[in-house]
Write an enzyme that holds these catalytic residues in place. Structure first.
Site, short mmCIF file in Angstrom:
data_model
loop_
_atom_site.label_atom_id
_atom_site.label_comp_id
_atom_site.label_asym_id
_atom_site.label_seq_id
_atom_site.Cartn_x
_atom_site.Cartn_y
_atom_site.Cartn_z
N SER A 1 33.28 5.21 12.79
CA SER A 1 34.64 5.67 13.02
C SER A 1 34.60 7.00 13.78
O SER A 1 34.09 7.06 14.88
CB SER A 1 35.40 5.79 11.69
OG SER A 1 36.77 5.99 11.90
N HIS B 1 37.93 -2.33 9.57
CA HIS B 1 37.33 -1.00 9.69
C HIS B 1 36.56 -0.62 8.43
O HIS B 1 35.79 0.33 8.44
CB HIS B 1 38.44 0.02 9.95
CG HIS B 1 37.98 1.31 10.53
ND1 HIS B 1 37.41 1.42 11.78
CD2 HIS B 1 37.99 2.58 10.03
CE1 HIS B 1 37.10 2.68 12.03
NE2 HIS B 1 37.43 3.40 10.98
#
Length: 713
Positions: free
Chosen positions: A563, A676
């Site tokens: 990320s 994610h």
């Protein structure tokens, strides 16, 4: 063949003898994750005698997780399983402690079936099987018992039309075409929003003898969602939080607390904030509400990308003004530290709780990589530690008089166990040893905490996980592991990834560069309009520090991160050639494309001062793809194919295609169906494969191992 078998036996004997010499312990492996157990959502009974919790395990196919409710005496002893479902979670005690309500989702019929919504089940402490209380089409969440124990409030997106199951055979099938009118239209891990289905408050009666499911009643209506339902002590009202703005992404967060009669009707605004609100908790006398909130910068100042959360109190009747109790306390109320072993299922938020006399409020807080409970004076705001140590308190609940609390604690060598906390002394008694059978076989070591001065003299804290057989004087290959966020923090919690990399012979450095949380408002906001940038310098200074100490081979440096850490990985190899291998995970390559495609919007000027066409030079200057021609480091890109937070098209796919165009070394590893949250709550088998690919890439390019998986045939 015989010689090969003899050689194998000799090697096996040597390994066995080596294990005996090391106290029968072995290095941790990537597949040990399949045997991990996690505890989530501990709920202590009103009398403090029992604690129920959600036990999370990996299923036999390693492609999902199972959850069941277990109970343990708070005085210690053996735990016993309370429910038989495979997706049971969110337990809540009735006020008299005689009944347990929880959520149960049915097992999907097959792997291609859509998950069925969870329903409320009731389990009597006098014995018997759990019985369903609701049968509401879109399921239930957010359970809260009424003070008299005769009903339960919950949240649901069910609409009245959902109860009409009679459809004319000639009706056309419901269209699957989406008409999207709002800029925020999907959410990572949840999928596409259904804007015509706000989450509303419902109540359902709980009869003394449950003979069948009960009819639920909708309490709130309208176009806006509600959350965090809390009953008044007399049961006449339900408090909740809501953001009642049609398109909230055009302005900074602005949440409010409301109240509605438990029978329904008009709502009344209790308090509002120029900021976000969550975790509301009613005082023992019912006169005040405590809550956690992050205030927007205000006063004509630029909007912060990071606003530190504080603890507030406000009168429970409309018209009061919230008061910030922790304005002088420069740490994160309600904050935590990041690792890869939070419970992957079944967890929920913990709320502040009050002392019996209403003089103190107890809440968790993150300070410099630690997360502990604090005692905060409800009048003066004085903050005192209730728990302390190099650890992470990540969930808790307390008895109504706050004399006892059930607390979950993780450390760098323990995924997480349940403790009983004495509310006065702060003494902790450990109740579970949930992973001891496995961990007793593993050679785990504590990371070393280091602090170093960065380029501008600012002090940076970091942790170093060394191989279990670390030998002073020997230089090891290094993996720099960068956290995401960017406003988050590493700290004193268990991380399988770091332990396994160290077990494979690597030194792992994981720092908290500027922009990290748990170090104060100013430190967290240093990267405002400058990310990535000076945080990269903080990371490089940490690498230099380990080289200076003689622990690391400067010719064997690797870098990875996910990320925000993937952003910085891409940035790093575009600004230095010192790293011999890199693994960028669910990253961003082009800020412009991210602005257009991420699940949340950047309409408010938190990270950039304007839109891409308004700030073209800034977007380009801070995008890692701008420097892709400078990259010489072999790069692996890890992507979840259902990642809506950092969509692959704005990240790994761009980096991969640009590097391949230049005939540079790159590989992309894609995980079907993963969001994610791949590294934290993705399928267990995918989490293991992810670790295998990361370390294999470093083995190939740092250690020179002959690995052909990534070769072009």
């Amino acid at each position: 063949m015989l010689r090969m078998r003899s050689h194998t036996r000799i090697l096996a004997c040597l390994v066995f003898l080596s294990c005996l010499a090391a106290g029968a312990k072995r290095p941790i492996t990537q597949t040990d994750l399949y045997a991990f157990h996690w505890i989530a959502s501990p709920q202590i009974s009103p009398d403090g005698a029992k604690i129920v919790y959600t036990l999370v395990t990996v299923n036999s196919k390693h492609d999902n997780y199972e959850t069941a409710l277990w109970m343990i005496p708070s005085s210690g002893g053996a735990a016993r399983q309370m429910t038989s479902g495979t997706h049971d979670s969110s337990p809540r005690w009735s006020p008299d402690g005689r009944t347990l309500a929880f959520l149960r989702a049915p097992e999907p019929k097959d792997k291609d079936s859509k998950p069925q919504p969870a329903q409320i089940y009731i389990l009597s402490m006098e014995g018997g099987e759990a019985r369903p209380l609701t049968d509401i089409p879109k399921g239930a969440s957010g359970l809260a018992w009424a003070p008299d124990g005769k009903s339960i409030a919950f949240l649901s997106t069910t609409l009245p039309k959902d109860f009409d199951k009679k459809k004319d055979d000639k009706d056309e099938a419901e269209s699957d075409v989406r008409v999207i009118v709002k800029a925020a239209y999907r959410m990572n891990g949840e999928g596409y929003y259904e804007p015509d289905r706000p989450s509303h408050i419902w109540t359902v009666p709980v009869p003394a003898t449950l003979a069948g499911t009960q009819k639920a009643t909708q309490v709130t209506t309208g176009a806006f969602s509600e959350s965090d339902a809390v009953w008044s002590h007399d049961g006449a009202k339900i408090y909740f939080t809501s953001n009642r703005v049609p398109e909230p992404y055009y302005e900074p967060p602005h949440d409010e607390i409301y109240a509605v009669k438990s029978t329904g009707g008009d709502i009344a605004k209790v308090a509002g904030m120029d900021g976000s609100i969550h975790a509301i908790s009613l005082s023992p006398d019912g006169a005040h509400l405590a809550f956690v909130a992050s205030i927007n910068s205000g006063g004509g100042l630029p909007q912060r990308s990071y606003s530190q959360p504080d603890l507030f109190v406000t009168p429970s009747e409309p018209g009061g003004t919230p008061r910030n109790l922790t304005a002088a306390y420069d740490y994160d109320i309600g904050g935590g530290v990041g690792g890869d072993q939070a419970p992957p299922r079944g967890s929920g938020p913990s709320k502040p709780y009050w002392s019996a006399d209403g003089r103190n409020i107890f809440v968790d807080s993150a300070e410099e990589g630690r997360a502990n409970l604090k005692r905060i004076d409800a009048e003066t705001g004085k903050v005192e530690p209730l728990t302390s140590g190099d650890q992470s308190v990540y969930a808790y609940s307390a008895t109504p008089d706050a004399s006892k609390a059930a607390v979950l604690i993780s450390t760098p060598t323990n995924i997480g166990d349940l403790y009983l906390l004495d509310g006065k002394s702060g003494r902790l008694d450990r109740l579970t040893h949930i992973n001891d059978d496995l961990f007793a076989k593993l050679n785990l070591t504590e990371p070393e905490t280091i602090r170093y001065k960065s380029f501008d003299g600012r002090l940076i804290e970091a942790w170093v996980q060394r191989p279990p057989d670390f030998t002073p004087g020997k230089k090891y290959p290094l993996i720099l592991d960068i956290h995401g966020g960017p406003h988050s923090a590493y700290g004193y919690t268990f991380d399988h990834e770091f332990q396994w990399m160290a077990a494979k012979g690597y030194i792992v450095l994981y720092p908290n560069p500027r922009g990290s949380t748990s170090y104060g408002q100013e430190f967290g906001n240093l990267i405002q309009y400058a990310y990535p940038g000076d945080d990269f310098k903080d990371l490089m200074t940490g690498v230099d520090e380990l080289i200076r100490r003689g622990w690391v081979d400067p010719e064997k440096l690797g870098v990875t991160g996910g990320s925000g850490g993937g952003v910085l990985t891409n940035w790093t190899i575009g600004h230095t050639t010192r790293f011999k291998a890199a693994v960028s995970q669910r990253s961003i390559a082009d800020w412009r494309d991210f602005w257009y495609t991420a699940d949340f919007t950047l309409f408010t000027p938190f990270w950039f001062r304007g839109a891409p066409w308004e700030q073209e030079a800034d977007f380009k200057e801070r995008s890692p793809i701008t420097y892709v021609d400078k990259i010489t480091t072999p790069l692996m890109l890890i992507e979840g194919e259902s990642d809506f937070r950092t969509p692959p098209g704005a990240g790994g796919e761009q980096m991969f295609r640009a590097l391949k165009y230049q005939h540079k070394t790159a590989v992309m590893v894609r995980f079907p169906g993963e969001s994610h949250e791949l590294s934290r709550s993705g399928k267990a088998i995918h989490r293991v494969e992810r670790l295998q690919h990361i370390v294999a890439w470093f083995d190939k390019y740092l250690e020179g191992q002959e690995i052909h998986t990534y070769d072009i045939n």
